[in-house]
Write a protein that holds these residues in place. Structure first.
Motif, PDB file in Angstrom:
ATOM      1  N   LYS A  37      38.049  41.272  47.350  1.00  0.00           N
ATOM      2  CA  LYS A  37      37.361  42.068  46.326  1.00  0.00           C
ATOM      3  C   LYS A  37      38.171  43.316  45.974  1.00  0.00           C
ATOM      4  CE  LYS A  37      32.654  40.729  47.601  1.00  0.00           C
ATOM      5  NZ  LYS A  37      31.381  41.235  48.164  1.00  0.00           N
ATOM      6  N   ILE A  38      38.741  43.970  46.973  1.00  0.00           N
ATOM      7  CA  ILE A  38      39.550  45.157  46.722  1.00  0.00           C
ATOM      8  C   ILE A  38      40.748  44.795  45.840  1.00  0.00           C
ATOM      9  CG2 ILE A  38      41.150  46.805  47.810  1.00  0.00           C
ATOM     10  CD1 ILE A  38      39.148  46.877  50.204  1.00  0.00           C
ATOM     11  N   LEU A  61      32.735  49.783  44.101  1.00  0.00           N
ATOM     12  CA  LEU A  61      32.908  48.470  43.473  1.00  0.00           C
ATOM     13  C   LEU A  61      32.677  47.312  44.440  1.00  0.00           C
ATOM     14  CD1 LEU A  61      36.051  49.109  41.254  1.00  0.00           C
ATOM     15  CD2 LEU A  61      33.731  48.597  40.449  1.00  0.00           C
ATOM     16  N   VAL A  62      33.158  47.459  45.674  1.00  0.00           N
ATOM     17  CA  VAL A  62      33.079  46.344  46.623  1.00  0.00           C
ATOM     18  C   VAL A  62      31.882  46.437  47.558  1.00  0.00           C
ATOM     19  CG1 VAL A  62      35.573  45.982  46.520  1.00  0.00           C
ATOM     20  CG2 VAL A  62      34.614  47.314  48.397  1.00  0.00           C
ATOM     21  N   GLN A  77      42.546  45.025  38.082  1.00  0.00           N
ATOM     22  CA  GLN A  77      41.991  45.525  36.819  1.00  0.00           C
ATOM     23  C   GLN A  77      42.572  46.899  36.478  1.00  0.00           C
ATOM     24  OE1 GLN A  77      40.270  42.860  35.701  1.00  0.00           O
ATOM     25  NE2 GLN A  77      40.622  42.163  37.802  1.00  0.00           N
ATOM     26  N   SER A 128      42.957  52.534  41.288  1.00  0.00           N
ATOM     27  CA  SER A 128      41.655  53.081  41.644  1.00  0.00           C
ATOM     28  C   SER A 128      41.758  53.905  42.919  1.00  0.00           C
ATOM     29  CB  SER A 128      40.665  51.937  41.840  1.00  0.00           C
ATOM     30  OG  SER A 128      39.366  52.424  42.023  1.00  0.00           O
ATOM     31  N   CYS A 144      36.071  54.994  44.481  1.00  0.00           N
ATOM     32  CA  CYS A 144      35.703  54.057  43.415  1.00  0.00           C
ATOM     33  C   CYS A 144      35.713  52.621  43.939  1.00  0.00           C
ATOM     34  CB  CYS A 144      36.654  54.211  42.237  1.00  0.00           C
ATOM     35  SG  CYS A 144      36.200  53.222  40.810  1.00  0.00           S
ATOM     36  N   LEU A 145      36.728  52.272  44.720  1.00  0.00           N
ATOM     37  CA  LEU A 145      36.794  50.928  45.295  1.00  0.00           C
ATOM     38  C   LEU A 145      35.606  50.665  46.211  1.00  0.00           C
ATOM     39  CD1 LEU A 145      40.600  50.699  46.068  1.00  0.00           C
ATOM     40  CD2 LEU A 145      39.337  49.280  44.434  1.00  0.00           C
ATOM     41  N   TRP A 178      41.085  42.231  43.834  1.00  0.00           N
ATOM     42  CA  TRP A 178      40.616  41.864  42.491  1.00  0.00           C
ATOM     43  C   TRP A 178      40.359  43.125  41.667  1.00  0.00           C
ATOM     44  CZ3 TRP A 178      40.983  37.814  39.598  1.00  0.00           C
ATOM     45  CH2 TRP A 178      40.269  37.763  38.403  1.00  0.00           C
ATOM     46  N   ALA A 179      39.704  44.102  42.268  1.00  0.00           N
ATOM     47  CA  ALA A 179      39.440  45.361  41.570  1.00  0.00           C
ATOM     48  C   ALA A 179      40.749  46.052  41.186  1.00  0.00           C
ATOM     49  CB  ALA A 179      38.575  46.279  42.432  1.00  0.00           C
TER      50      ALA A 179
END
Length: 119
Positions: free
Chosen positions: A24-25, A42-43, A31, A34, A38-39, A27-28
């Motif tokens: 997930k990290i 997001l995760v 984009q 970050s 913020c990460l 993938w973020a």
């Protein structure tokens, strides 16, 4: 045949990717760059846990950091990380939805441009 060092580094990279939070990290980060905070949002993980994951991913050469004052902004290390993660997720999607395999000659169907150069 790849040499022993290449095999070791590839295996280490796969080992570090064998964690859902790290996927997930990454993938973020694909984009855009970050911060840890913020990460973490997001995760859905604690900032300390995300920071530890990022440290391991950074040591493996999968992410890099850019310091700006007291903040560090992370990004995926290069396009190879993007291709590796994208293909792993496409493979998971094919497995999950029982999709057929791609034609044998089309080794990177998700990363090739749609237009073919003139021969």
């Amino acid at each position: 045949m790849p040499n022993d060092e290449q095999v070791h580094l590839a295996a280490e990279g796969f080992r570090l990717l064998a964690d859902p939070t790290r996927i997930k990290i990454l993938w973020a980060l694909l984009q855009g760059e970050s911060s840890v905070a913020c990460l973490a949002d997001l995760v859905g993980a604690a900032p300390t846990a995300v920071s530890q994951h990022l440290a391991k991913l950074r040591l493996a050469g999968l992410v890099r950091g850019r310091r700006e004052g007291t903040f560090v902004y992370y990004s995926a290390a290069d396009v190879h990380v993007q291709a590796l993660l994208a293909e792993a997720l496409f493979h998971a999607d094919h497995t999950d939805r029982d999709l057929p395999d791609h034609p044998r000659g089309d080794l990177l169907p998700h990363t090739r441009p749609t237009a073919h150069p003139a021969s």
